[in-house]
Design a protein around this motif. Structure first.
Motif, mmCIF file in Angstrom:
data_model
loop_
_atom_site.group_PDB
_atom_site.id
_atom_site.type_symbol
_atom_site.label_atom_id
_atom_site.label_comp_id
_atom_site.label_asym_id
_atom_site.label_seq_id
_atom_site.Cartn_x
_atom_site.Cartn_y
_atom_site.Cartn_z
ATOM 1 N N PRO A 1 0.358 -1.179 -0.409
ATOM 2 C CA PRO A 1 -0.082 -0.017 0.111
ATOM 3 C C PRO A 1 0.846 1.378 0.056
ATOM 4 C CG PRO A 1 -0.016 -1.264 2.292
ATOM 5 C CD PRO A 1 0.695 -1.610 1.107
ATOM 6 N N PRO A 2 0.019 2.490 -0.237
ATOM 7 C CA PRO A 2 1.009 3.752 -0.363
ATOM 8 C C PRO A 2 1.420 4.063 0.790
ATOM 9 C CG PRO A 2 -0.758 3.869 -1.416
ATOM 10 C CD PRO A 2 -0.780 2.844 -0.770
ATOM 11 N N THR B 1 1.360 -0.259 -5.579
ATOM 12 C CA THR B 1 1.590 1.212 -5.522
ATOM 13 C C THR B 1 2.534 1.507 -6.670
ATOM 14 O OG1 THR B 1 1.143 1.479 -3.356
ATOM 15 C CG2 THR B 1 1.929 3.752 -4.193
ATOM 16 N N ASP B 2 2.270 2.597 -7.633
ATOM 17 C CA ASP B 2 3.031 3.345 -7.761
ATOM 18 C C ASP B 2 4.210 4.173 -7.639
ATOM 19 O OD1 ASP B 2 2.304 1.717 -10.573
ATOM 20 O OD2 ASP B 2 0.944 2.788 -12.013
ATOM 21 N N THR C 1 5.977 11.113 -5.784
ATOM 22 C CA THR C 1 4.610 10.232 -5.934
ATOM 23 C C THR C 1 3.980 9.140 -5.760
ATOM 24 O OG1 THR C 1 4.156 12.617 -7.350
ATOM 25 C CG2 THR C 1 2.253 11.282 -7.261
ATOM 26 N N MET C 2 2.787 8.505 -5.132
ATOM 27 C CA MET C 2 2.523 7.234 -4.297
ATOM 28 C C MET C 2 0.777 7.018 -4.941
ATOM 29 S SD MET C 2 5.261 8.116 -2.556
ATOM 30 C CE MET C 2 4.453 9.128 -1.428
ATOM 31 N N LEU C 3 0.816 6.457 -6.149
ATOM 32 C CA LEU C 3 -0.276 5.971 -6.147
ATOM 33 C C LEU C 3 -0.835 4.956 -6.481
ATOM 34 C CD1 LEU C 3 -2.211 7.803 -8.443
ATOM 35 C CD2 LEU C 3 -1.173 7.079 -10.524
ATOM 36 N N PRO D 1 -1.103 9.550 1.773
ATOM 37 C CA PRO D 1 0.153 8.733 1.424
ATOM 38 C C PRO D 1 0.514 9.239 0.788
ATOM 39 C CG PRO D 1 -1.442 6.968 1.420
ATOM 40 C CD PRO D 1 -2.080 8.327 1.763
ATOM 41 N N SER D 2 0.688 10.259 -0.043
ATOM 42 C CA SER D 2 0.266 10.414 -1.972
ATOM 43 C C SER D 2 1.987 10.688 -2.128
ATOM 44 C CB SER D 2 -1.027 10.528 -2.489
ATOM 45 O OG SER D 2 -1.136 11.873 -1.884
ATOM 46 N N ASN D 3 2.637 12.040 -1.642
ATOM 47 C CA ASN D 3 3.292 13.059 -1.310
ATOM 48 C C ASN D 3 4.090 12.959 -0.609
ATOM 49 O OD1 ASN D 3 3.653 15.866 -2.915
ATOM 50 N ND2 ASN D 3 3.903 14.888 -4.531
ATOM 51 N N VAL D 4 5.405 13.622 -1.762
ATOM 52 C CA VAL D 4 6.769 14.265 -0.551
ATOM 53 C C VAL D 4 7.202 15.020 -1.266
ATOM 54 C CG1 VAL D 4 8.567 13.989 1.281
ATOM 55 C CG2 VAL D 4 6.697 11.593 0.838
#
Length: 178
Positions: free
Chosen positions: A41-42, A134-135, A126-128, A104-107
């Motif tokens: 998971p992201p 998760t990409d 980026t976590m998609l 949990p998608s971006n830093v």
């Protein structure tokens, strides 16, 4: 003898002129991007990226200087967390600060290099989510100084930095999938 010296000087001047002209044709900014699919998971990838204390488990540069000095400041993780390093010629010296994060998608990280060359860039992760995976995309971008553009005449930054990103994403995949 004088003719040989003049010929060498002219050839050298032409070579330098060619390098300078080629450098001027290079873009004033650069961008390197790599991606990987991680079967987790992201939140798992995000937690490893958003906490600089965790970078030792996956960063491709951490093992290049076992004696590297590291300091952590600011927030424990997330926005305001700061990581600075000072190492050998393989890692140089610099500082990173997390400017923004969205769980949990971006830093987004401010990345400042001090040596061997000064540079001020931005790194973004980026976590998609994609089903049970998760990409994760890792991007660095910033201005390309004239010195950087001259170096690009002789080396491919995308290939050079991209290899490190690929190794880091492979390490991140391994750590996140455990």
């Amino acid at each position: 003898m004088f003719e040989i010296i003049v010929t060498i000087a002219v050839v050298l001047a032409v070579v330098i002129a060619i390098v300078l002209i080629l450098a001027m044709t290079k873009p004033h900014t650069f961008r390197v991007e790599r991606a990987a699919t991680i079967k987790a998971p992201p939140e798992r990838s995000f937690s490893l990226i958003n906490d600089f204390h965790q970078w030792g488990t996956w960063s491709p540069w951490e093992g290049r200087d076992p004696a590297m000095k590291r300091t952590f400041e600011g927030a424990e993780r997330g926005k305001g967390a700061v990581y600075a390093w000072n190492g050998n010629k393989n890692v140089g010296a610099g500082r990173m600060e997390i400017l923004n994060c969205t769980v949990p998608s971006n830093v987004v990280i401010k990345l400042d290099f001090i040596k061997p060359f000064e540079g001020h860039n931005t790194a973004e992760f980026t976590m998609l989510p994609q089903g049970d995976a998760t990409d994760v995309t890792w991007v660095v971008h910033g201005p390309a100084s004239f010195v950087s553009r001259m170096m690009q005449v002789f080396m491919n930054l995308d290939r050079m930095i991209g290899r490190d990103f690929e190794a880091g994403l492979a390490n991140l995949k391994k750590a996140a999938e455990q």
